[in-house]
Every structure is written in C-alpha cells, then in structure tokens.
Design a protein around this motif. Structure first.
Motif, PDB file in Angstrom:
ATOM      1  N   THR B  42     -13.535 -16.273   9.667  1.00 45.54           N
ATOM      2  CA  THR B  42     -13.796 -15.851  11.006  1.00 45.54           C
ATOM      3  C   THR B  42     -13.481 -13.912  11.259  1.00 45.54           C
ATOM      4  O   THR B  42     -12.509 -13.577  10.223  1.00 45.54           O
ATOM      5  N   SER B  43     -13.884 -13.403  11.732  1.00 40.42           N
ATOM      6  CA  SER B  43     -13.943 -12.020  12.350  1.00 40.42           C
ATOM      7  C   SER B  43     -12.411 -11.736  12.684  1.00 40.42           C
ATOM      8  O   SER B  43     -11.773 -10.858  12.304  1.00 40.42           O
ATOM      9  N   ASN B  44     -11.874 -12.398  13.353  1.00 42.07           N
ATOM     10  CA  ASN B  44     -10.403 -12.485  13.874  1.00 42.07           C
ATOM     11  C   ASN B  44      -9.602 -12.383  12.656  1.00 42.07           C
ATOM     12  O   ASN B  44      -8.668 -11.429  12.730  1.00 42.07           O
ATOM     13  N   TYR B  45      -9.828 -13.347  11.565  1.00 36.77           N
ATOM     14  CA  TYR B  45      -8.883 -13.210  10.500  1.00 36.77           C
ATOM     15  C   TYR B  45      -8.930 -11.986   9.641  1.00 36.77           C
ATOM     16  O   TYR B  45      -8.247 -11.294   9.156  1.00 36.77           O
ATOM     17  N   LYS B  46     -10.014 -11.437   9.650  1.00 32.25           N
ATOM     18  CA  LYS B  46     -10.293 -10.299   8.983  1.00 32.25           C
ATOM     19  C   LYS B  46      -9.893  -9.160   9.512  1.00 32.25           C
ATOM     20  O   LYS B  46      -9.393  -8.222   8.724  1.00 32.25           O
ATOM     21  N   ARG B  47      -9.926  -9.052  10.880  1.00 31.02           N
ATOM     22  CA  ARG B  47      -9.269  -8.081  11.799  1.00 31.02           C
ATOM     23  C   ARG B  47      -7.816  -8.121  11.385  1.00 31.02           C
ATOM     24  O   ARG B  47      -7.124  -6.993  11.285  1.00 31.02           O
ATOM     25  N   MET B  48      -7.411  -9.133  11.545  1.00 28.87           N
ATOM     26  CA  MET B  48      -5.843  -9.164  11.389  1.00 28.87           C
ATOM     27  C   MET B  48      -5.344  -8.800  10.144  1.00 28.87           C
ATOM     28  O   MET B  48      -4.512  -8.149   9.791  1.00 28.87           O
ATOM     29  N   VAL B  49      -6.063  -9.173   8.998  1.00 31.55           N
ATOM     30  CA  VAL B  49      -5.575  -8.707   7.394  1.00 31.55           C
ATOM     31  C   VAL B  49      -5.815  -7.035   7.535  1.00 31.55           C
ATOM     32  O   VAL B  49      -4.969  -6.707   6.937  1.00 31.55           O
ATOM     33  N   MET B  85       4.857  -6.257  14.693  1.00 29.24           N
ATOM     34  CA  MET B  85       5.166  -7.516  15.106  1.00 29.24           C
ATOM     35  C   MET B  85       4.205  -8.309  15.942  1.00 29.24           C
ATOM     36  O   MET B  85       4.027  -9.366  15.925  1.00 29.24           O
ATOM     37  N   GLY B  86       3.259  -7.559  16.789  1.00 26.94           N
ATOM     38  CA  GLY B  86       2.198  -8.103  17.321  1.00 26.94           C
ATOM     39  C   GLY B  86       1.257  -8.798  16.516  1.00 26.94           C
ATOM     40  O   GLY B  86       0.951  -9.939  16.834  1.00 26.94           O
ATOM     41  N   VAL B  87       0.996  -8.010  15.524  1.00 27.12           N
ATOM     42  CA  VAL B  87      -0.378  -8.758  14.782  1.00 27.12           C
ATOM     43  C   VAL B  87       0.192 -10.080  13.979  1.00 27.12           C
ATOM     44  O   VAL B  87      -0.420 -10.846  13.459  1.00 27.12           O
ATOM     45  N   THR B  88       1.568  -9.777  13.482  1.00 26.20           N
ATOM     46  CA  THR B  88       2.194 -10.688  12.597  1.00 26.20           C
ATOM     47  C   THR B  88       2.204 -12.020  13.550  1.00 26.20           C
ATOM     48  O   THR B  88       2.165 -13.160  12.884  1.00 26.20           O
ATOM     49  N   ARG B  89       2.614 -11.834  14.795  1.00 26.18           N
ATOM     50  CA  ARG B  89       2.682 -13.165  15.749  1.00 26.18           C
ATOM     51  C   ARG B  89       1.430 -13.850  15.788  1.00 26.18           C
ATOM     52  O   ARG B  89       1.492 -15.122  15.513  1.00 26.18           O
ATOM     53  N   GLU B  90       0.448 -13.069  15.795  1.00 19.60           N
ATOM     54  CA  GLU B  90      -0.867 -13.507  16.124  1.00 19.60           C
ATOM     55  C   GLU B  90      -1.198 -14.300  14.835  1.00 19.60           C
ATOM     56  O   GLU B  90      -1.640 -15.368  14.845  1.00 19.60           O
ATOM     57  N   PHE B  91      -1.036 -13.609  13.736  1.00 19.72           N
ATOM     58  CA  PHE B  91      -1.359 -14.151  12.168  1.00 19.72           C
ATOM     59  C   PHE B  91      -0.495 -15.388  11.988  1.00 19.72           C
ATOM     60  O   PHE B  91      -1.031 -16.642  11.386  1.00 19.72           O
ATOM     61  N   SER B  92       0.753 -15.563  12.446  1.00 22.36           N
ATOM     62  CA  SER B  92       1.522 -16.739  12.423  1.00 22.36           C
ATOM     63  C   SER B  92       0.963 -17.933  12.973  1.00 22.36           C
ATOM     64  O   SER B  92       0.737 -18.873  12.511  1.00 22.36           O
ATOM     65  N   PHE B  93       0.517 -17.385  14.217  1.00 26.40           N
ATOM     66  CA  PHE B  93      -0.163 -18.574  15.016  1.00 26.40           C
ATOM     67  C   PHE B  93      -1.353 -19.143  14.544  1.00 26.40           C
ATOM     68  O   PHE B  93      -1.587 -20.158  14.256  1.00 26.40           O
TER      69      PHE B  93
END
Lengths: 119, 193
Positions: B42-49, B85-93
């Motif tokens: 997903t594009s969301n995952y690639k963005r978070m990475v 912290m923001g992106v890590t929280r989203e990544f974890s979830f």
C-alpha cells in the motif's frame, strides 16, 4: 575505492579491506552464516551422535569462534564500527540455535535406532 | 520387532516431523502473502517507511554535527522527536498491528489443527534431556514419563523459530532492520537523551 553499492556477492567472493559493508548487509550475511553453521553442526551432532550437553557445547564451540573468524579474518570488518563483538555474534544466534536443535533432532532420529517407543 | 519394521517406524517419525515443518513453511508464506497484500504494497506503508527513514537520516546528521550548538539544538530535536513519534504510532497500529493479526490467526489455527491431529503422538526421541521446566513443551500432549519423547508441538515450535524466520528473511517483504529499529522505543529514547 569500492563502495557499499557493490553487490553482497562481490564483497563475499572477493573479500578485501577496501570493501565497505552497510550494517544491514553485514547483519544479513552473518544471519545466514550462523544458520548454515547451525544446520551443519546439527547434522554432525545427529550423525556422530553427540548427545545431551555435548551437543550444545559443540554448537557453541563451533558457531561462535567460526563467526568471529568469518567477520574478522575473512570479511575484515572492524567490529567496533558495527556495535562490537557482542552484537555481531548474538544477533540471530537464537534462531541459529533453533535451526540446530531442529536439524539435530531430525538427523538423530533418522540415523539412529531410537524406537523403543510403545504404541 | 524386525529391522525393517524398525526402519519404517524411524521413517514414519521423520516423515511426521517433515510434514509439520512443511505446514510451518506454508503458513509462513501465507502470512507473508496476506501482509504483502494488505499492508506492504500500500502507498500508506511506503509513505510511512520513507518518513521513518528520513527521520533516521536527520537524526544521524544532527548527531554527527561538529558544531555543539547545532548538535544540542533543542528545537530541532523536539520537532524531530514529535515527527518520529507520530509516524511510529501510525506504523505500530497499521503495520505491526495488522501483520500481528494475520500472524496470530494463521499460527493459532495451525496450532489447533496440529494439536487435534497429533495429540498423543511422539514424533521422535530427543538427543538430550530437556530441563524440567521445558517438559511441558517437549512432552506436550504426550502420556507417560519418558521425557526423551518429543511431541509434534515441540517440532512445531522449533520450526517456528527456524523455518519461519528464514522464510520471512528470504522473502524480505517486510520493513528492513533500519526501519524497525528507527520505529522502535529504543531509538525514541536515544533521541530524547
């Protein structure tokens, strides 16, 4: 000077002081190295057979020194740059131990008469 | 018991163990496929990475700054910390949470199936005496007190450790070691020091 962009296989086959290892690449190589060693030691322990504590001692006595020799003498990496001996040896060791145990049990049962089990 | 019967028994034990290893391998491929299908592509995952990697690079630049004022700049550090912290929280979830659901679901289903199929079946003999606290694992569902007997579920646990890790690493679909470390609590602690 050779850079980190050279392929892993080039660095492995033509090991040299001039190669620069990316930490992630190095840890991956060491993971597979420990897996191969774990499986090989498991086969050896199953065939001989080494039983009880001797098997575990053979595993530790082979995998740890050979791993150190591999990254120090063959890959020629400065262990301080990559987190020290502890990190390079311990990372992935539990999984190699799992592989060793699995192969040891399978080969031991395949090669030796263990069937005093009653149905 | 004749030698040929003995051989058949030995091969049967090893065959059962290999079947269990095969199930573990297939379940790992299924988990990785589901994770790739719903998460990794997903594009969301690639963005978070890419955001996590960018934060990691900026921290490395800050950490290696020769100018002490630049290195200890609290404003920059706080901004970087908040962003990470923001992106890590989203990544974890989204990533870790969802892949954990797939992993738990598939492995629990397989565990239940193997428990039903191989309950009371000794897969082989251990070449070592397991410590007493591990008897519940090595001798799971088996009767009697011959603790050298190895249960199918112990082989399943070992295959999880050996086979699953290697297949996951070989496929390489998930987050890299750098991304996992940068998105971990240890890195955030290091950042706030």
């Amino acid at each position: 000077m050779v850079s980190t962009s050279d392929s892993i296989w080039t660095k492995l086959l033509y090991s040299s002081d001039s190669f620069r290892w990316d930490k992630e690449e190095l840890m991956d190589v060491l993971h597979w190295w420990k897996q191969i060693l774990g499986a090989a030691v498991g086969i050896m322990c199953g065939v001989v057979p080494f039983v009880h504590l001797s098997g575990f001692l053979v595993f530790l006595g082979v995998v740890i020194p050979l791993t150190m020799m591999f990254y120090q003498s063959y890959l020629r990496v400065d262990q301080e740059e990559y987190g020290g001996h502890l990190e390079l040896i311990v990372d992935g060791l539990p999984f190699a131990f799992g592989t060793f145990l699995l192969v040891w049990i399978l080969v031991y049962n395949g090669f030796h008469d263990t069937s005093t089990i009653e149905f | 018991m004749t030698p040929s019967m003995l051989r058949i028994i030995q091969m049967t034990f090893n065959y059962t163990a290999l079947v269990i290893i095969g199930y573990t391998a297939l379940s790992t491929v299924l988990i990785e496929f589901l994770s790739w299908l719903f998460v990794y592509r997903t594009s969301n995952y690639k963005r978070m990475v890419s955001e996590i990697l960018s934060c990691g690079k900026r921290f490395a630049l800050l950490d290696s700054a020769k100018n002490k004022a630049e290195k200890d700049n609290p404003k920059k550090k706080k901004k970087l910390e908040a962003e990470l912290m923001g992106v890590t929280r989203e990544f974890s979830f989204r990533v870790r949470g969802l892949t954990s659901v797939f992993t738990f679901g598939v492995l629990f289903g397989l565990y239940k199936y193997l428990s039903a199929q191989y309950s009371g079946v000794a897969v082989g003999k251990l070449p070592f005496h397991a410590p007493a606290f591990l008897h519940r694992m090595t001798h799971m569902t088996l009767e009697g007190e011959d603790y050298l007997e190895c249960s199918a579920l112990f082989i399943y646990l070992l295959s999880g450790l050996a086979v699953r890790t290697n297949i996951t690493k070989f496929l390489g679909l998930g987050p890299s070691r750098t991304v996992s470390y940068t998105a971990s609590p240890q890195f955030l602690t290091k950042l706030s020091e």
